[in-house]
Design a protein around this motif. Structure first.
Motif, mmCIF file in Angstrom:
data_model
loop_
_atom_site.group_PDB
_atom_site.id
_atom_site.type_symbol
_atom_site.label_atom_id
_atom_site.label_comp_id
_atom_site.label_asym_id
_atom_site.label_seq_id
_atom_site.Cartn_x
_atom_site.Cartn_y
_atom_site.Cartn_z
ATOM 1 N N THR A 100 -5.180 -3.497 -0.516
ATOM 2 C CA THR A 100 -4.371 -2.291 -0.473
ATOM 3 C C THR A 100 -3.244 -2.123 0.248
ATOM 4 N N THR A 101 -2.603 -3.358 0.781
ATOM 5 C CA THR A 101 -1.370 -3.117 1.767
ATOM 6 C C THR A 101 -0.131 -2.779 1.016
ATOM 7 N N TYR A 102 0.051 -2.749 -0.383
ATOM 8 C CA TYR A 102 1.172 -2.431 -0.848
ATOM 9 C C TYR A 102 1.289 -0.992 -1.553
ATOM 10 N N LEU A 103 2.415 -0.399 -1.409
ATOM 11 C CA LEU A 103 2.622 0.998 -2.071
ATOM 12 C C LEU A 103 2.845 0.917 -3.203
ATOM 13 N N LYS A 104 2.595 2.006 -4.274
ATOM 14 C CA LYS A 104 2.969 1.662 -5.522
ATOM 15 C C LYS A 104 4.535 1.146 -6.147
ATOM 16 N N ASP A 105 5.348 1.476 -5.334
ATOM 17 C CA ASP A 105 6.738 0.878 -5.629
ATOM 18 C C ASP A 105 7.200 -0.387 -4.926
ATOM 19 N N ASP A 106 6.097 -1.099 -4.401
ATOM 20 C CA ASP A 106 6.448 -2.420 -3.857
ATOM 21 C C ASP A 106 6.274 -3.467 -4.830
ATOM 22 N N GLY A 107 6.731 -3.555 -5.866
ATOM 23 C CA GLY A 107 6.475 -4.331 -6.993
ATOM 24 C C GLY A 107 6.772 -5.896 -6.745
ATOM 25 N N ILE A 123 -5.126 -6.344 -11.012
ATOM 26 C CA ILE A 123 -4.218 -5.384 -10.363
ATOM 27 C C ILE A 123 -4.569 -4.264 -10.857
ATOM 28 N N ALA A 124 -4.803 -3.283 -10.244
ATOM 29 C CA ALA A 124 -5.026 -1.593 -10.671
ATOM 30 C C ALA A 124 -3.808 -0.998 -10.190
ATOM 31 N N TRP A 125 -3.140 -0.372 -10.991
ATOM 32 C CA TRP A 125 -1.996 0.369 -10.479
ATOM 33 C C TRP A 125 -1.481 1.723 -11.339
ATOM 34 N N GLU A 126 -0.429 2.036 -11.089
ATOM 35 C CA GLU A 126 0.031 3.309 -11.651
ATOM 36 C C GLU A 126 0.671 2.888 -12.993
ATOM 37 N N HIS A 127 0.647 3.526 -14.284
ATOM 38 C CA HIS A 127 0.902 3.043 -15.358
ATOM 39 C C HIS A 127 2.689 3.039 -15.527
ATOM 40 N N VAL A 129 4.871 1.898 -13.612
ATOM 41 C CA VAL A 129 5.227 0.621 -13.157
ATOM 42 C C VAL A 129 4.771 -0.385 -13.616
ATOM 43 N N LEU A 130 3.768 -0.447 -14.436
ATOM 44 C CA LEU A 130 3.144 -1.722 -14.619
ATOM 45 C C LEU A 130 4.005 -2.602 -15.603
ATOM 46 N N PRO A 131 4.465 -2.175 -16.596
ATOM 47 C CA PRO A 131 5.625 -3.108 -17.294
ATOM 48 C C PRO A 131 6.387 -3.781 -16.363
ATOM 49 N N SER A 132 6.955 -3.190 -15.515
ATOM 50 C CA SER A 132 8.154 -3.884 -14.646
ATOM 51 C C SER A 132 7.613 -4.803 -13.651
ATOM 52 N N LEU A 133 6.091 -4.714 -13.257
ATOM 53 C CA LEU A 133 5.730 -5.645 -12.589
ATOM 54 C C LEU A 133 5.614 -7.284 -13.164
ATOM 55 N N ILE A 134 5.478 -7.298 -14.321
ATOM 56 C CA ILE A 134 5.557 -8.365 -15.313
ATOM 57 C C ILE A 134 6.736 -9.212 -14.934
ATOM 58 N N GLY A 135 7.981 -8.419 -15.070
ATOM 59 C CA GLY A 135 9.454 -8.843 -14.779
ATOM 60 C C GLY A 135 9.722 -9.708 -13.685
ATOM 61 N N TYR A 136 8.682 -9.638 -12.486
ATOM 62 C CA TYR A 136 8.713 -10.378 -11.304
ATOM 63 C C TYR A 136 7.893 -11.557 -11.465
ATOM 64 N N MET A 137 7.743 -11.865 -12.669
ATOM 65 C CA MET A 137 6.981 -13.099 -12.925
ATOM 66 C C MET A 137 8.019 -14.278 -13.466
ATOM 67 N N PRO A 138 7.785 -15.655 -13.037
ATOM 68 C CA PRO A 138 8.639 -16.574 -13.811
ATOM 69 C C PRO A 138 8.058 -16.732 -14.868
ATOM 70 N N HIS A 139 9.058 -17.089 -15.781
ATOM 71 C CA HIS A 139 8.401 -17.161 -17.300
ATOM 72 C C HIS A 139 7.776 -16.378 -17.862
ATOM 73 N N ALA A 140 8.028 -14.846 -17.755
ATOM 74 C CA ALA A 140 7.294 -13.650 -18.065
ATOM 75 C C ALA A 140 7.313 -13.633 -19.327
ATOM 76 N N TRP A 147 3.898 1.947 -20.729
ATOM 77 C CA TRP A 147 2.365 2.401 -20.894
ATOM 78 C C TRP A 147 2.135 3.524 -21.079
ATOM 79 N N PRO A 148 1.590 3.943 -22.420
ATOM 80 C CA PRO A 148 1.439 5.412 -22.455
ATOM 81 C C PRO A 148 0.679 6.183 -21.806
ATOM 82 N N GLU A 149 1.052 7.599 -21.450
ATOM 83 C CA GLU A 149 0.604 8.382 -20.523
ATOM 84 C C GLU A 149 -1.226 8.687 -20.940
#
Length: 184
Positions: A100-107, A123-127, A129-140, A147-149
């Motif tokens: 739990t060391t990362y804040l919600k915007d530390d993607g 990973i349990a996170w705020e909806h 930013v979830l799609p943007s997290l995938i963008g940090y993966m190689p070969h995403a 993610w709908p509200e």
């Protein structure tokens, strides 16, 4: 090291019209905590990700669980509360790391850590930013743009095959009203 599977969920239900206000783990009113329905989902998710029996248990039981911590810009404890029952259940029989060391915007930092793990990661996170997290993966893999509200009932599953990642959506189907429809 790279995980073989990354599972991503949105935190459980938050305070909203029709769901009532938030309450902490002691039942005290707290708008930064889950709604009662969210606590119900959190309890059900513990067995969803750590089934008592079944062949699929090994593919759902995480070795590492990530949830954002709290800080000046983010006081919400909902993601941590969503996975705390699961972590407590897993710790009864095995070692699981709860990060739990990362804040919600530390993607970017979060995903560097996730990709350095082995086994299965949740990973349990705020909806928002979830799609943007995938963008940090190689070969995403391609994932929905948002993610709908109103959706709390899905698991995004990313499985590694060599250097590539596949993407599927797994319906939770844990509470009345959950939908089997994927996010488009």
């Amino acid at each position: 090291m790279t995980p073989e599977r990354i599972m991503i969920i949105r935190h459980a239900e938050k305070p909203a019209a029709g769901l009532g206000g938030g309450v902490d783990e002691n039942g005290k009113a707290d708008e930064e905590s889950l709604a009662v329905r969210g606590w119900q989902r959190a309890g059900a998710l513990a067995r969803f990700f750590s089934p008592a029996e079944g062949a699929h248990a090994a593919r759902l039981r995480p070795a590492t669980v990530f949830a954002p911590g709290t800080g000046p810009a983010s006081k919400s404890r909902r993601a941590m509360q969503t996975v705390t029952p699961l972590v407590a259940l897993l710790q009864q029989t095995s070692h699981v790391e709860f990060v739990t060391t990362y804040l919600k915007d530390d993607g970017a930092a979060l995903m560097r850590d996730v990709l350095a793990r082995s086994g299965i990661v949740l990973i349990a996170w705020e909806h928002k930013v979830l799609p943007s997290l995938i963008g940090y993966m190689p070969h995403a893999p391609k994932v929905p743009a948002s993610w709908p509200e109103d959706r709390f009932d899905l698991v995004w599953v990313l499985d590694r095959t060599g250097s590539e990642w596949s993407f599927t959506q797994l319906p939770q189907m844990l509470l009345a009203g959950d939908s089997a429809e994927p996010i488009k």
